[in-house]
Design an enzyme around this catalytic site. Structure first.
Site, PDB file in Angstrom:
ATOM      1  N   LYS A 221       4.046  -0.868  -4.961  1.00  0.00           N
ATOM      2  CA  LYS A 221       4.273  -1.968  -4.026  1.00  0.00           C
ATOM      3  C   LYS A 221       4.530  -3.286  -4.749  1.00  0.00           C
ATOM      4  CE  LYS A 221       2.323  -0.265   0.269  1.00  0.00           C
ATOM      5  NZ  LYS A 221       1.327  -0.440   1.338  1.00  0.00           N
ATOM      6  N   ARG A 255      -2.467   7.255  -1.160  1.00  0.00           N
ATOM      7  CA  ARG A 255      -1.134   7.569  -0.620  1.00  0.00           C
ATOM      8  C   ARG A 255      -0.119   7.148  -1.671  1.00  0.00           C
ATOM      9  NH1 ARG A 255       2.964   4.947   2.209  1.00  0.00           N
ATOM     10  NH2 ARG A 255       4.089   6.257   3.696  1.00  0.00           N
TER      11      ARG A 255
END
Length: 276
Positions: A221, A255
């Protein structure tokens, strides 16, 4: 701490990995990678062989400023892939990344096991009732606004307290609908700037007051690649670093885009936390 996935109890007291398969053309890292059945099957086989307990399918990109798509387009993208994967891998536990109750219902009826909702039911007032009727595990994430508006909604007086209150309210609403297996996701990158993301990670253990498993979604991210001034494709090392911290702070599910490296994080932190 267990969840019931299609009659199988999954013990989350030992952390698990959820492998990501984006079926979108515009996801921030792997959008458009998996354009045909052969590539999809090859990637899922890789994720499973490397140790993923779940495969998370997403057909609606939730990155900031993502393009809104119709429910019909989301159906067209995801339902054939559920059928494809269950035909090839009958035992696979599929998590469906959607905030739409109709997609959730159709996906579970098609054989998926978990619903992963970025809005915790706030973007579809039928979602919690639908999950209660389906009796499947439900991942509820913290977010304000929508993927199209969330970047401008990162103002907090006390972020951790506000997130705790948010989950208290959403968990109570879920319990009212008879949802038993709940997992919370603090929503790294959703209505949070990079500084707030790191503050959240630094205080992640405070969310254990909910008494529920925590899913950490930090893989590749912007909090990593913008901090390091690199691209998402170069962010694996940074991801591994933050996965390790997430595990030490008590995350039950990672995740991830890169299962092998996440499994190594789990193995090493498990050794670190063993008592003599």
């Amino acid at each position: 701490m267990t969840i019931n996935c299609k009659g199988t109890l999954i013990d989350l007291s030992s952390p698990k990995v959820m492998g990501i398969l984006n079926l979108t053309p515009d996801s921030f890292y792997d959008g458009g990678f998996y354009k045909n059945e052969t590539l999809i099957l090859k990637q899922v086989e890789k994720l499973l062989n490397e140790g993923a307990s779940f495969i998370d399918l997403g057909a609606y990109s939730s990155r900031p400023d993502a393009t809104h798509i119709s429910i019909e387009e989301e159906k067209k993208r995801i339902l054939p892939i559920i059928a494809l994967l269950l035909k090839k891998f009958p035992e696979v536990l599929l998590s469906i990344d959607t905030f739409r109750s109709e997609i959730a219902r159709l996906s579970i009826e098609a054989g998926a096991a978990i619903i992963n909702d970025i809005s915790a039911g706030n973007l579809d007032n039928q979602m919690l009732k639908t999950i209660g009727n389906l009796q499947v595990p439900y991942i509820m994430m913290h977010m304000k606004g929508t993927p199209q508006t969330m970047k401008s909604l990162n103002q907090y007086n006390d972020m951790i307290k506000e997130i705790q209150f948010y989950f208290s309210e959403r968990v109570a609403a879920a319990r009212k609908e008879g949802i038993h297996d709940l997992i919370i996701d603090p929503g790294f990158g959703f209505a949070k700037n990079p500084h707030q993301n790191f503050s959240l990670l630094n205080q992640l253990e405070l969310l254990h007051t909910q008494g529920l498993p925590i899913l950490a979604g930090v893989s590749r991210k912007s909090m990593i690649y913008k901090t390091l001034n690199i691209s998402p494709s170069e962010a694996l090392n940074g991801t591994t670093c933050l996965h390790t911290i997430s595990l030490l702070k008590g995350a039950s599910i990672l995740r991830v885009h890169d299962v092998k490296e996440a499994m190594e994080c789990i193995a090493l932190t498990n050794m670190l936390q063993q008592k003599d």
